[in-house]
Design an enzyme around this catalytic site. Structure first.
Site, mmCIF file in Angstrom:
data_model
loop_
_atom_site.group_PDB
_atom_site.id
_atom_site.type_symbol
_atom_site.label_atom_id
_atom_site.label_comp_id
_atom_site.label_asym_id
_atom_site.label_seq_id
_atom_site.Cartn_x
_atom_site.Cartn_y
_atom_site.Cartn_z
ATOM 1 N N TYR A 39 0.844 -1.114 -0.048
ATOM 2 C CA TYR A 39 -0.010 -0.196 -0.043
ATOM 3 C C TYR A 39 0.963 1.202 -0.032
ATOM 4 O O TYR A 39 1.900 1.342 0.660
ATOM 5 C CB TYR A 39 -0.739 -0.050 1.176
ATOM 6 C CG TYR A 39 -1.587 1.212 1.464
ATOM 7 C CD1 TYR A 39 -2.791 1.395 0.608
ATOM 8 C CD2 TYR A 39 -1.572 1.965 2.640
ATOM 9 C CE1 TYR A 39 -3.819 2.473 0.893
ATOM 10 C CE2 TYR A 39 -2.377 3.049 2.743
ATOM 11 C CZ TYR A 39 -3.277 3.258 2.115
ATOM 12 O OH TYR A 39 -4.203 4.606 2.102
ATOM 13 N N ASP A 54 -0.546 15.229 6.624
ATOM 14 C CA ASP A 54 -1.635 14.521 5.699
ATOM 15 C C ASP A 54 -2.713 15.497 5.815
ATOM 16 O O ASP A 54 -4.080 15.468 6.267
ATOM 17 C CB ASP A 54 -1.988 13.158 6.166
ATOM 18 C CG ASP A 54 -2.791 12.441 5.144
ATOM 19 O OD1 ASP A 54 -2.909 13.041 3.892
ATOM 20 O OD2 ASP A 54 -3.500 11.616 5.728
ATOM 21 N N ASP A 81 -3.518 5.212 -2.094
ATOM 22 C CA ASP A 81 -4.558 6.265 -1.643
ATOM 23 C C ASP A 81 -4.596 7.648 -2.564
ATOM 24 O O ASP A 81 -3.483 8.071 -2.947
ATOM 25 C CB ASP A 81 -4.024 6.724 -0.217
ATOM 26 C CG ASP A 81 -4.838 7.587 0.520
ATOM 27 O OD1 ASP A 81 -5.931 8.110 -0.160
ATOM 28 O OD2 ASP A 81 -4.305 8.070 1.512
ATOM 29 N N ASP A 83 -6.809 9.988 -2.100
ATOM 30 C CA ASP A 83 -7.722 10.896 -1.555
ATOM 31 C C ASP A 83 -9.039 11.021 -2.036
ATOM 32 O O ASP A 83 -9.750 10.169 -2.049
ATOM 33 C CB ASP A 83 -6.921 12.283 -1.353
ATOM 34 C CG ASP A 83 -5.781 12.179 -0.287
ATOM 35 O OD1 ASP A 83 -5.729 11.420 0.314
ATOM 36 O OD2 ASP A 83 -4.793 13.186 -0.461
ATOM 37 N N HIS A 108 -8.154 3.769 -3.715
ATOM 38 C CA HIS A 108 -9.272 4.068 -2.982
ATOM 39 C C HIS A 108 -9.543 5.390 -3.028
ATOM 40 O O HIS A 108 -8.772 6.421 -2.877
ATOM 41 C CB HIS A 108 -9.339 3.348 -1.526
ATOM 42 C CG HIS A 108 -8.180 4.128 -0.879
ATOM 43 N ND1 HIS A 108 -8.237 5.421 -0.012
ATOM 44 C CD2 HIS A 108 -7.095 3.537 -0.151
ATOM 45 C CE1 HIS A 108 -7.212 5.712 0.661
ATOM 46 N NE2 HIS A 108 -6.455 4.545 0.680
ATOM 47 N N GLU A 110 -12.241 8.661 -1.727
ATOM 48 C CA GLU A 110 -12.993 8.806 -0.418
ATOM 49 C C GLU A 110 -14.122 9.693 -0.724
ATOM 50 O O GLU A 110 -14.180 10.591 -1.460
ATOM 51 C CB GLU A 110 -11.823 9.102 0.817
ATOM 52 C CG GLU A 110 -11.386 10.517 0.581
ATOM 53 C CD GLU A 110 -10.177 10.476 1.585
ATOM 54 O OE1 GLU A 110 -10.273 11.772 2.344
ATOM 55 O OE2 GLU A 110 -9.244 9.952 1.498
ATOM 56 N N CYS A 118 -7.059 13.729 7.944
ATOM 57 C CA CYS A 118 -6.710 12.607 8.303
ATOM 58 C C CYS A 118 -8.151 11.784 8.780
ATOM 59 O O CYS A 118 -9.033 12.620 9.527
ATOM 60 C CB CYS A 118 -5.601 12.297 9.592
ATOM 61 S SG CYS A 118 -5.444 10.749 10.061
ATOM 62 N N ARG A 153 -13.781 4.658 -0.205
ATOM 63 C CA ARG A 153 -13.771 4.628 1.077
ATOM 64 C C ARG A 153 -14.760 5.660 1.688
ATOM 65 O O ARG A 153 -15.083 6.655 1.067
ATOM 66 C CB ARG A 153 -12.051 5.286 1.389
ATOM 67 C CG ARG A 153 -12.040 5.830 2.897
ATOM 68 C CD ARG A 153 -10.663 6.310 3.267
ATOM 69 N NE ARG A 153 -10.719 7.467 4.116
ATOM 70 C CZ ARG A 153 -9.788 7.878 4.701
ATOM 71 N NH1 ARG A 153 -8.492 7.720 4.582
ATOM 72 N NH2 ARG A 153 -9.880 9.036 5.528
ATOM 73 N N GLU A 183 -13.815 3.265 6.977
ATOM 74 C CA GLU A 183 -12.847 4.170 7.948
ATOM 75 C C GLU A 183 -13.528 4.459 9.318
ATOM 76 O O GLU A 183 -14.753 4.660 9.376
ATOM 77 C CB GLU A 183 -12.522 5.234 7.360
ATOM 78 C CG GLU A 183 -11.514 6.223 8.162
ATOM 79 C CD GLU A 183 -10.222 5.656 8.337
ATOM 80 O OE1 GLU A 183 -9.978 4.519 8.774
ATOM 81 O OE2 GLU A 183 -9.116 6.131 7.736
ATOM 82 N N ASN A 205 -9.118 -0.613 8.145
ATOM 83 C CA ASN A 205 -7.958 0.039 8.379
ATOM 84 C C ASN A 205 -7.670 0.179 9.764
ATOM 85 O O ASN A 205 -7.724 0.587 10.760
ATOM 86 C CB ASN A 205 -8.091 1.667 8.081
ATOM 87 C CG ASN A 205 -6.682 2.547 8.054
ATOM 88 O OD1 ASN A 205 -5.696 2.038 8.051
ATOM 89 N ND2 ASN A 205 -7.077 3.538 8.072
#
Length: 291
Positions: A39, A54, A81, A83, A108, A110, A118, A153, A183, A205
């Protein structure tokens, strides 16, 4: 040509353990340890490659550069990732196509707003279900392969609660999401409720120092989870080790007390196949001398 396939890895190991790799060498170490998938975290790119928090401060180009480096060194399926996808439908299309070209096996996307936070921090905001479904549809439409996986996500649990989040997840699957990243769960019962309601594989996660307890693989398996993510575990340990090394050398004037905790030169060479490269050089030079 065979491409690394996240779905295939899941067929070989369930739940599939996916570990975060911040660079090419850590990806090689993960493979040496026996993992079947790796990942690249958005936080990992921001923290390790740019020294930034982040908070959505890195972009597609930044992430793709790290993807290129990792996939060039390691042939495990790489989940990335992205975002919120970096833009509108056309931006998301560009993102997916760029990742595929760079060798990623999945991504993924989101449902947070563009100015994301985050997933384990307060004050998150999420977009409407319809807007997130549009993001998913754009990602699916851009995927021209049979091996790349689009995962959705949701950060809805902390904002809307479990029941409404499950409604969202059902809509995301209907929009085409092939996997779900759920999440911020705090209870195994939350995972169980989602996996019972969801017709696609669900990812948990299990990041340290967040809101989710460090559930075991067995506990998550019993709750129906199919993928388990450890996004920054190695990075955190590596950073703690680096702090100790720097402090010790600074304070003691020598690294002698640290040698037993270090990877040896020979161990490094084994991972990198250094001696094979060296042998190839010897063969090439020997060939040149005889011509």
């Amino acid at each position: 040509m065979d491409f690394p396939n996240l779905q295939e890895a899941l067929s070989q190991e369930s739940p599939l353990q996916i570990v975060g790799t911040i660079n090419a060498y850590s990806a090689m170490l993960a493979k040496e340890a026996g993992f079947r998938a790796i990942y690249l975290s958005g936080a990992g790119v921001a923290n390790a490659s740019f020294g930034l928090p982040d908070l959505g401060m890195t972009n597609l180009t930044d992430v793709v550069e790290d993807v290129h480096r990792i996939t060039a060194a390691c042939n495990l399926p790489l989940l990335v990732d992205i975002d919120t996808g970096w833009g509108n439908a056309f931006g998301i299309e560009r993102t997916i196509k760029s990742l595929i070209k760079a060798g990623a096996s999945g991504a993924h996307i989101e449902d947070q707003v563009q100015a994301k936070r985050c997933g384990h921090r307060p004050k998150k905001e999420i977009v409407s279900t319809s807007e997130m479904c549009d993001r998913i549809k754009a990602a699916i439409d851009a995927n021209h392969t049979t091996y790349f996986t689009v995962m959705a996500r949701t950060d809805g649990l902390a904002i809307e609660g479990l029941e409404k989040t499950i409604e969202r997840i059902r809509d995301y699957v209907e929009a085409g999401a092939q996997m779900i990243f759920f999440e911020g769960a705090t209870k195994l019962a939350d995972y169980q409720a989602v996996t019972n309601a969801c017709g696609v594989p669900v990812l948990a996660n299990i990041t340290e120092f967040g809101v989710t307890p460090l559930f075991t693989k067995q506990e998550l398996q019993h709750a129906g989870i199919k993928l388990i993510l450890y996004p920054l575990s190695a990075f955190r340990a590596m950073s703690a080790a680096a702090i100790n090394v720097y402090k010790t050398i600074r304070q003691q004037g020598t690294q002698q007390s640290l040698i037993s905790a270090m990877q040896t030169r020979e161990q490094l060479y084994d991972v990198l196949h250094y001696h094979e490269y060296e042998q190839k050089l010897d063969e090439l030079f020997a060939k040149g001398k005889t011509e």
